[in-house]
Structures are given as C-alpha cells and as structure tokens.
Design an enzyme around this catalytic site. Structure first.
Site, PDB file in Angstrom:
ATOM      1  N   SER A  31      51.392  30.657  38.296  1.00  0.00           N
ATOM      2  CA  SER A  31      50.355  31.657  38.538  1.00  0.00           C
ATOM      3  C   SER A  31      50.057  32.358  37.221  1.00  0.00           C
ATOM      4  CB  SER A  31      50.842  32.665  39.587  1.00  0.00           C
ATOM      5  OG  SER A  31      49.876  33.663  39.802  1.00  0.00           O
ATOM      6  N   THR A  41      49.142  38.960  50.855  1.00  0.00           N
ATOM      7  CA  THR A  41      49.974  39.989  51.512  1.00  0.00           C
ATOM      8  C   THR A  41      50.303  41.160  50.585  1.00  0.00           C
ATOM      9  OG1 THR A  41      51.980  38.814  50.873  1.00  0.00           O
ATOM     10  CG2 THR A  41      51.099  38.324  53.055  1.00  0.00           C
ATOM     11  N   TRP A  42      49.529  41.324  49.543  1.00  0.00           N
ATOM     12  CA  TRP A  42      49.807  42.405  48.603  1.00  0.00           C
ATOM     13  C   TRP A  42      49.242  43.730  49.134  1.00  0.00           C
ATOM     14  CZ3 TRP A  42      46.871  43.732  43.565  1.00  0.00           C
ATOM     15  CH2 TRP A  42      47.618  44.673  42.821  1.00  0.00           C
ATOM     16  N   SER A  73      42.470  37.942  44.378  1.00  0.00           N
ATOM     17  CA  SER A  73      41.486  39.044  44.312  1.00  0.00           C
ATOM     18  C   SER A  73      40.054  38.514  44.424  1.00  0.00           C
ATOM     19  CB  SER A  73      41.657  39.872  43.038  1.00  0.00           C
ATOM     20  OG  SER A  73      42.966  40.378  42.934  1.00  0.00           O
ATOM     21  N   PRO A  74      39.807  37.616  45.378  1.00  0.00           N
ATOM     22  CA  PRO A  74      38.484  36.987  45.471  1.00  0.00           C
ATOM     23  C   PRO A  74      37.400  37.938  45.974  1.00  0.00           C
ATOM     24  CG  PRO A  74      39.809  36.362  47.362  1.00  0.00           C
ATOM     25  CD  PRO A  74      40.708  37.151  46.460  1.00  0.00           C
ATOM     26  N   LEU A  75      37.840  39.110  46.494  1.00  0.00           N
ATOM     27  CA  LEU A  75      36.856  40.108  46.938  1.00  0.00           C
ATOM     28  C   LEU A  75      36.781  41.264  45.943  1.00  0.00           C
ATOM     29  CD1 LEU A  75      37.871  40.162  50.740  1.00  0.00           C
ATOM     30  CD2 LEU A  75      35.892  39.014  49.715  1.00  0.00           C
ATOM     31  N   ASP A 134      50.060  33.782  51.392  1.00  0.00           N
ATOM     32  CA  ASP A 134      50.618  33.957  50.053  1.00  0.00           C
ATOM     33  C   ASP A 134      51.413  35.248  49.984  1.00  0.00           C
ATOM     34  OD1 ASP A 134      50.583  33.481  47.022  1.00  0.00           O
ATOM     35  OD2 ASP A 134      49.799  35.519  47.187  1.00  0.00           O
ATOM     36  N   GLN A 178      47.756  29.727  40.546  1.00  0.00           N
ATOM     37  CA  GLN A 178      47.099  30.831  41.246  1.00  0.00           C
ATOM     38  C   GLN A 178      46.574  31.809  40.207  1.00  0.00           C
ATOM     39  OE1 GLN A 178      48.754  34.459  43.810  1.00  0.00           O
ATOM     40  NE2 GLN A 178      49.049  32.545  44.896  1.00  0.00           N
ATOM     41  N   TYR A 207      55.965  41.920  46.197  1.00  0.00           N
ATOM     42  CA  TYR A 207      55.105  42.683  47.108  1.00  0.00           C
ATOM     43  C   TYR A 207      55.933  43.547  48.063  1.00  0.00           C
ATOM     44  CZ  TYR A 207      51.489  39.414  45.480  1.00  0.00           C
ATOM     45  OH  TYR A 207      50.622  38.668  44.714  1.00  0.00           O
TER      46      TYR A 207
HETATM   47  N1  LIG Z   1      49.261  35.961  41.419  1.00  0.00           N
HETATM   48  C1  LIG Z   1      48.910  37.187  41.136  1.00  0.00           C
HETATM   49  O1  LIG Z   1      49.198  37.713  40.049  1.00  0.00           O
HETATM   50  C2  LIG Z   1      48.117  37.981  42.145  1.00  0.00           C
HETATM   51  C3  LIG Z   1      47.476  39.185  41.753  1.00  0.00           C
HETATM   52  C4  LIG Z   1      46.736  39.875  42.720  1.00  0.00           C
HETATM   53  C5  LIG Z   1      46.649  39.383  44.022  1.00  0.00           C
HETATM   54  N2  LIG Z   1      47.305  38.220  44.386  1.00  0.00           N
HETATM   55  C6  LIG Z   1      47.230  37.690  45.779  1.00  0.00           C
HETATM   56  O2  LIG Z   1      45.878  37.634  46.193  1.00  0.00           O
HETATM   57  C7  LIG Z   1      45.706  38.388  47.398  1.00  0.00           C
HETATM   58  C8  LIG Z   1      44.291  38.975  47.485  1.00  0.00           C
HETATM   59  O3  LIG Z   1      43.942  39.772  46.385  1.00  0.00           O
HETATM   60  P1  LIG Z   1      43.844  41.372  46.443  1.00  0.00           P
HETATM   61  O4  LIG Z   1      44.849  41.879  47.395  1.00  0.00           O
HETATM   62  O5  LIG Z   1      43.877  41.833  45.043  1.00  0.00           O
HETATM   63  O6  LIG Z   1      42.420  41.763  46.972  1.00  0.00           O
HETATM   64  P2  LIG Z   1      41.090  41.177  47.622  1.00  0.00           P
HETATM   65  O7  LIG Z   1      41.389  40.053  48.523  1.00  0.00           O
HETATM   66  O8  LIG Z   1      40.080  40.961  46.542  1.00  0.00           O
HETATM   67  O9  LIG Z   1      40.606  42.453  48.481  1.00  0.00           O
HETATM   68  C9  LIG Z   1      41.369  42.973  49.515  1.00  0.00           C
HETATM   69  C10 LIG Z   1      40.612  44.127  50.186  1.00  0.00           C
HETATM   70  O10 LIG Z   1      39.427  43.630  50.830  1.00  0.00           O
HETATM   71  C11 LIG Z   1      39.397  44.111  52.176  1.00  0.00           C
HETATM   72  N3  LIG Z   1      38.740  43.105  53.029  1.00  0.00           N
HETATM   73  C12 LIG Z   1      39.204  41.851  53.315  1.00  0.00           C
HETATM   74  N4  LIG Z   1      38.315  41.185  54.073  1.00  0.00           N
HETATM   75  C13 LIG Z   1      37.293  42.027  54.276  1.00  0.00           C
HETATM   76  C14 LIG Z   1      36.080  41.921  54.987  1.00  0.00           C
HETATM   77  N5  LIG Z   1      35.763  40.803  55.631  1.00  0.00           N
HETATM   78  N6  LIG Z   1      35.230  42.983  54.988  1.00  0.00           N
HETATM   79  C15 LIG Z   1      35.548  44.110  54.339  1.00  0.00           C
HETATM   80  N7  LIG Z   1      36.701  44.270  53.633  1.00  0.00           N
HETATM   81  C16 LIG Z   1      37.556  43.243  53.618  1.00  0.00           C
HETATM   82  C17 LIG Z   1      40.822  44.338  52.590  1.00  0.00           C
HETATM   83  O11 LIG Z   1      40.869  45.294  53.626  1.00  0.00           O
HETATM   84  P3  LIG Z   1      42.001  45.390  54.769  1.00  0.00           P
HETATM   85  O12 LIG Z   1      43.288  45.048  54.107  1.00  0.00           O
HETATM   86  O13 LIG Z   1      41.900  46.778  55.241  1.00  0.00           O
HETATM   87  O14 LIG Z   1      41.682  44.408  55.845  1.00  0.00           O
HETATM   88  C18 LIG Z   1      41.441  44.812  51.270  1.00  0.00           C
HETATM   89  O15 LIG Z   1      41.242  46.198  51.112  1.00  0.00           O
HETATM   90  C19 LIG Z   1      46.841  39.426  47.321  1.00  0.00           C
HETATM   91  O16 LIG Z   1      47.119  40.008  48.563  1.00  0.00           O
HETATM   92  C20 LIG Z   1      47.964  38.568  46.795  1.00  0.00           C
HETATM   93  O17 LIG Z   1      48.543  37.783  47.823  1.00  0.00           O
HETATM   94  C21 LIG Z   1      48.009  37.510  43.455  1.00  0.00           C
END
Ligand SMILES: NC(=O)c1ccc[n+]([C@@H]2O[C@H](COP(=O)([O-])OP(=O)(O)OC[C@H]3O[C@@H](n4cnc5c(N)ncnc54)[C@H](OP(=O)(O)O)[C@@H]3O)[C@@H](O)[C@H]2O)c1
Length: 273
Positions: free
Chosen positions: A148, A28-29, A200-202, A53, A171, A58
């Site tokens: 995390s 949800t970030w 950040s799996p993408l 998450d 995490q 956030y």
């Molecule tokens: N513990 C920590 O320190 C930490 C740090 C970073 C992140 N996190 C958590 O991990 C989560 C995910 O990581 P993240 O936000 O860095 O990024 P991410 O999941 O690697 O990438 C998110 C981006 O991918 C796009 N997307 C998702 N599915 C898609 C698809 N099927 N096709 C095309 N684009 C797609 C989303 O677009 P749309 O949103 O426009 O759909 C968004 O722009 C965060 O939201 C947070 O909850 C935790």
C-alpha cells in the site's frame, strides 16, 4: 476516447490469482458507531459487496475486532478480508509473524485473504520488507500478499523482490479529484496485472459538492458519490474501497455496480476535473 479502456466487470480479478472481488468493497477507517456499521456491513454482503479492508492501525485494533463480528454473522467464505500491518513490522520475520497473528486473533480467523505493508518503511530495504511479507503467506497466515502507498519505483522493486508469492494489490489514493496514479502507476499495474485498490475514493465527502458530478449524475438518476465511484471502477484493474457506516450509504455504494458511465461522460470528467 477515454484514457483507459472501459472495464464493465463488476467482479474484478485479484492480481493474477484468478480470483475475483466486487468492484466496490468497504473500508473500516474511523468508524464512529460499530453497532450501526455492523448492520450496514452485513447488508453490504447481501447486496453483493464481498470485500472489506482494515488495518491493525484502525481504531488501534478495534476495526479488526468489529470485522470479526461481521465475518461471524455472514460466514468466512463470503468475504475477502484485507488487513494492513505497520511498516516497521516488516523489519524482521518474527515481528511480522507476531503482528500478523495478533491481527488474525482480533479478526477471529485462521487466515486472511490479503496482508499489505501499510506504507513503505524507510529503515530497511524494500527487498527485506517483501521477504518478511512473504513469510506470512508461507506460514499460511494469509492467502495473498500486497503493498500500500507504494510509488512506481517502489512497486517495481517489490515485484522484483518476490520469490514464491506475487504482489497482487497496491492500495493507493485515487479519486476523481486526485488522479495522479493515472500518469504512470496505473498503466504499469494494468500491464503487470496488479490490482489497484483505490482508497479515499470519495475524498471523505468532497466529491459530493462537485457540480459536474451532480450534473452527470442527473442523467443516470445517480448521486455524485455513485458517479465518482463508477468512474474509478470503469478503469481496468481498479476496485474502490469507500468507507461507509450508514446503511443508506452502503446501499448507495452497492448501486455503483451494474452500470457504467458513457465513454463521453468519462471523458468529460477526465477533461474537467
Ligand atoms: N492504505 C492507506 O494508507 C489508506 C488511507 C486512507 C484510507 N484507507 C482505506 O480506504 C477507506 C476509505 O477511505 P476514507 O475512509 O479516507 O474515506 P472515503 O471513502 O473517501 O469517505 C468516507 C466518507 O464518505 C461518507 N459516505 C460514504 N458513502 C456515502 C454516500 N453514498 N453518500 C454520502 N456520504 C457517503 C462516509 O459516511 P458514513 O461513514 O457516515 O457512512 C464517510 O464519512 C478507509 O476506510 C480505509 O479502509 C487506506
């Protein structure tokens, strides 16, 4: 042979609790439009995604408030909620309790499923942080506890420091383009039965442009995003938490489950990326 045995389960264990969550959840970030995201998250639950998450950080609390609306609509018992508190909260028992209660308040729930220390604090010992984290489970504010951004040594210390409650999740960042955890951390977590929640799996979109993932995806009629996430969930103990607010992205993410890349394609990604 792939580096790790392939895990075919779409619902994976949370630590050693006996409880299971979907192999993909949603983050949800940095949600841009909470209204759009609300619809998508409700849809996600319909499609079998059952964990979300979030963190007090956030949107400065807005992401937790957003989840409150989703929980209300789908029902508390249908989703596993993880939230994360700032590291400095764990410098004292009272501060941890205060912050956790504020999070629960924003989420509109009496307790969450999992509270994590967002990253290790440099001011107090890991042992003290874990002691104050355990208080949250003892007081019934969370069912489980975890961490995390803990490296191998920090995680080892955290596991050692627990008294009554186990650390069920660490995490950390993990993607096809950033596989550092595979060296030591993931093997250790598999051995100890700690779930790795991959953030950040993408790579915030970078994986979509990787030619190899595009090529492999064609063989399965899957997108590069689906291949990238399927690779992660094929690892034992790994669940991924991509962030998506667009409904078509959520639908695509739900379809990461129900199939696995072949051992040959997993090896191909391991050797080329
Ligand atoms: N513990 C920590 O320190 C930490 C740090 C970073 C992140 N996190 C958590 O991990 C989560 C995910 O990581 P993240 O936000 O860095 O990024 P991410 O999941 O690697 O990438 C998110 C981006 O991918 C796009 N997307 C998702 N599915 C898609 C698809 N099927 N096709 C095309 N684009 C797609 C989303 O677009 P749309 O949103 O426009 O759909 C968004 O722009 C965060 O939201 C947070 O909850 C935790």
């Amino acid at each position: 042979m792939p580096l790790f045995e392939i895990d075919y389960e779409d619902y994976k264990p949370v630590g050693r609790t006996g409880e299971k969550i979907s192999a993909v959840g949603l983050g949800t970030w940095a949600i841009r439009d909470y209204k759009v995201a609300h619809k998508s998250f409700v849809k996600a639950v319909e499609l079998g995604i059952n964990h979300f998450d979030t963190a007090e950080m956030y949107g400065a609390g807005e992401a937790e408030k957003f989840l409150a609306g989703v929980i209300k609509e789908v029902g508390r018992d249908r989703v596993f909620i993880t939230t994360k508190l700032y590291p400095y909260r764990f410098r004292s028992r009272d501060e941890a309790l205060r912050a956790a209660r504020a999070s629960l308040n924003r989420l509109g729930v009496d307790s969450v499923d999992l509270i994590l220390i967002h990253w290790p604090d440099s001011q107090v010992s890991i042992e003290e942080q874990i002691r104050n984290l355990e208080v949250l489970a003892e007081e019934g504010l969370t069912r489980y506890i975890g961490v995390s951004n803990f490296g191998l040594e920090e995680l080892k210390r955290a596991l050692q420091a627990t008294r009554k409650h186990e650390i069920v999740v660490n995490q950390v960042k993990y993607s096809v383009l950033d596989r550092r955890v595979e060296r030591d951390l993931l093997p250790f977590m598999i051995k100890e039965g700690v779930t790795l929640m991959a953030y950040s799996p993408l790579e915030r979109g970078q994986v979509f442009h990787v030619k190899l993932l595009q090529k492999i995806g064609k063989r399965y009629a899957k997108t590069p995003a689906q291949v990238a996430l399927n690779f992660l969930i094929s690892r034992p103990r790994v669940v991924a938490i991509p962030k998506a607010e667009k409904e078509e992205h959520v639908v695509e993410i739900a379809r990461v489950m129900g199939w696995r890349l072949s051992p040959e394609d997993i090896e191909l990604i391991e050797s080329r990326l």
